[in-house]
Scaffold this active site. Structure first.
Site, PDB file in Angstrom:
ATOM      1  N   SER A  86       0.815  -1.073  -0.160  1.00  0.00           N
ATOM      2  CA  SER A  86      -0.020   0.051   0.100  1.00  0.00           C
ATOM      3  C   SER A  86       0.710   1.129   0.057  1.00  0.00           C
ATOM      4  O   SER A  86       1.670   1.378  -1.078  1.00  0.00           O
ATOM      5  CB  SER A  86      -0.839  -0.155   1.344  1.00  0.00           C
ATOM      6  OG  SER A  86      -1.895   0.845   1.196  1.00  0.00           O
TER       7      SER A  86
ATOM      8  N   ASP B 210      -8.152  -5.521  -6.530  1.00  0.00           N
ATOM      9  CA  ASP B 210      -7.890  -4.536  -5.394  1.00  0.00           C
ATOM     10  C   ASP B 210      -8.945  -3.208  -5.373  1.00  0.00           C
ATOM     11  O   ASP B 210      -9.067  -2.479  -6.351  1.00  0.00           O
ATOM     12  CB  ASP B 210      -6.500  -3.826  -5.690  1.00  0.00           C
ATOM     13  CG  ASP B 210      -5.998  -2.964  -4.611  1.00  0.00           C
ATOM     14  OD1 ASP B 210      -6.758  -2.439  -3.541  1.00  0.00           O
ATOM     15  OD2 ASP B 210      -4.843  -2.772  -4.431  1.00  0.00           O
TER      16      ASP B 210
ATOM     17  N   HIS C 177      -6.583  -6.092  -2.039  1.00  0.00           N
ATOM     18  CA  HIS C 177      -5.563  -5.409  -1.658  1.00  0.00           C
ATOM     19  C   HIS C 177      -4.442  -6.091  -0.478  1.00  0.00           C
ATOM     20  O   HIS C 177      -3.233  -5.791  -0.686  1.00  0.00           O
ATOM     21  CB  HIS C 177      -6.082  -3.953  -1.080  1.00  0.00           C
ATOM     22  CG  HIS C 177      -5.306  -2.943  -0.700  1.00  0.00           C
ATOM     23  ND1 HIS C 177      -4.494  -2.119  -1.922  1.00  0.00           N
ATOM     24  CD2 HIS C 177      -4.633  -2.351   0.399  1.00  0.00           C
ATOM     25  CE1 HIS C 177      -3.522  -1.244  -1.295  1.00  0.00           C
ATOM     26  NE2 HIS C 177      -3.764  -1.165  -0.072  1.00  0.00           N
TER      27      HIS C 177
END
Length: 420
Positions: A234, A328, A362
């Site tokens: 991230s 994601d 994600h």
């Protein structure tokens, strides 16, 4: 007599577990349930229905689940599908050294739709799932400006060194580092804001801080010479990419579901300053559950005004591996990874690789980690969508964990230091 056989009963969380139920009647329907409590007392549980074979046995390596939280032959499905009893919670191991997660496995000799703790099961087992193997050392790091935790594997070494970065919530998260150390890496879980005396928010990323961390790790007597690896997810992924592009100490980089530009903050390295692309919060999609989908929050990064924010990955000394969840819902990571390939080709950098996982979201974490499609941000208490599909996502976690370790082992130099 009905027996529940589990092997091993004590294991690392990234290791598979074999589960069998014996002594049943032929074609008997049973319920298998798993549950645990995290360190804050929150309950996570899963269940699946099975039919025994003609010998009265259910073997999760061969027997398909016929209902419950998943369908089909998935030996680790009960672990993958652990869900919180309260909405929007994420299972995170905070104290990796002190105790394991205790996973309770229970057998009910019927279809049990809503088993609760205390409801009498036919047979039970309690498993220990650890995040660190025996002999791994944890060293609290508070040296110069650097804050974190260094995990050193058992043995003489030298070990390949890795810096481990998490994302935009800040703090110090150690579970991936302790597992990597259990697999032979000297791993520094590095905090960079919202921890100890570090900044409370991430308005500015100073790469000198991360360079100091790289020096600290590479100077440890049990860490091999020649460079360190970096793993980031991230927001940590774009920091990792910047480290690869600007710091000569970085020899291999893994970016998990992150952008390829500086975002929402300023990055500096000495006289170099890169201003980030601001978030366009009006582009957040709010789902029917009230959770935020932030996939489009950056808008079009190809605009001319954003080109100075793109991280020059072509300058990286070593190879870069992008791990991408195609579902994601927090970051447009597939687009960013493909753009990285375009840029690499433009500048003739031939060691940029993209590994895509259809159906993955994600939060691609070590195998055995339950699927978490949405959880509350600790900063704003707002639910954030992470995306993914249960079985595809968890299979991606198994595959990517092996691929990431193989990539790091191949590309981090591992040589002994000269003895005095």
């Amino acid at each position: 007599m009905i027996n529940l056989e589990v092997s091993p009963e004590i294991s690392l969380v990234d290791e598979p577990v074999k589960i069998q139920v014996c002594g049943l009647s032929p074609q008997q329907i049973i319920t298998l349930r798993a549950w645990l409590k995290d360190e804050r007392g929150n309950m996570f549980q899963s269940r699946a229905f099975y039919m025994s074979d003609k010998e009265g046995k259910v073997d999760l390596e061969h027997s398909p689940a016929t209902g419950g939280d998943f369908h089909g032959v998935y030996p680790m499905g009960l672990f993958w599908s652990l869900k919180p009893s309260k909405p929007f919670l994420r299972l995170i191991k905070r104290d990796v050294m002190g105790s394991p997660f205790q996973v309770h496995l229970e057998v009910y000799c019927h279809v049990e739709l809503n088993p609760c703790p205390g409801y009498p099961a036919t047979v039970t087992k309690v498993l220990e799932r650890w995040y660190v193997s025996p002999g791994v050392q944890r060293l609290q790091v508070r040296e110069g400006r650097v804050r974190g935790a260094l995990f050193i594997p058992a043995g003489e070494g030298p070990f390949p060194g890795v810096i481990d970065l998490f994302g935009g919530f800040g703090g110090l998260i150690e579970f991936r580092s302790s597992l990597l150390a259990s697999r032979g890496f000297a791993c520094l879980a590095l905090a960079y804001f919202r921890f100890d005396d570090l900044p409370k928010s991430l308005d500015h990323v100073d790469l000198k801080y991360f360079e100091e961390a790289a020096h600290l790790l590479s100077s440890h007597p049990k860490v091999s010479r020649g460079g360190v690896g970096v793993v980031g997810v991230s927001k940590g992924a774009d920091v990792a990419l910047a480290m690869a592009s600007y710091l000569p100490q970085v020899s291999a980089t893994v970016c998990i579901n992150g952008p390829i530009a500086v975002t929402n903050n300023t990055l500096s390295y000495g006289d170099l300053v890169q201003r980030g692309i601001p978030y366009q919060r009006e582009r957040i999609l709010i789902t029917h559950s009230g959770a935020f989908n932030c996939t489009r929050i950056l808008g079009d990064i190809s605009k001319p005004e954003h080109q100075d924010s793109i991280i020059p990955l072509e300058r990286a000394r070593g190879p870069i591996l992008f791990l991408v969840g195609e579902n994601d819902q927090s970051c447009d990571s597939l687009f960013f990874a493909n753009e990285s390939l375009v840029r690499a080709e433009k500048y003739n950098k031939k060691d940029v690789y993209v590994r895509c996982y259809p159906g993955a979201g994600h939060l691609i974490e070590p195998p055995g980690s339950p699927f978490c499609p949405v959880s509350v941000s600790p900063l704003s208490q707002t639910p954030i969508m992470w995306g993914g599909e249960l079985l595809a996502h968890c299979k991606a976690q198994e595959i990517s964990w092996t691929e990431m370790q193989d990539f790091l082992r191949r590309n981090i130099p591992c040589s002994r230091r000269n003895k005095l």
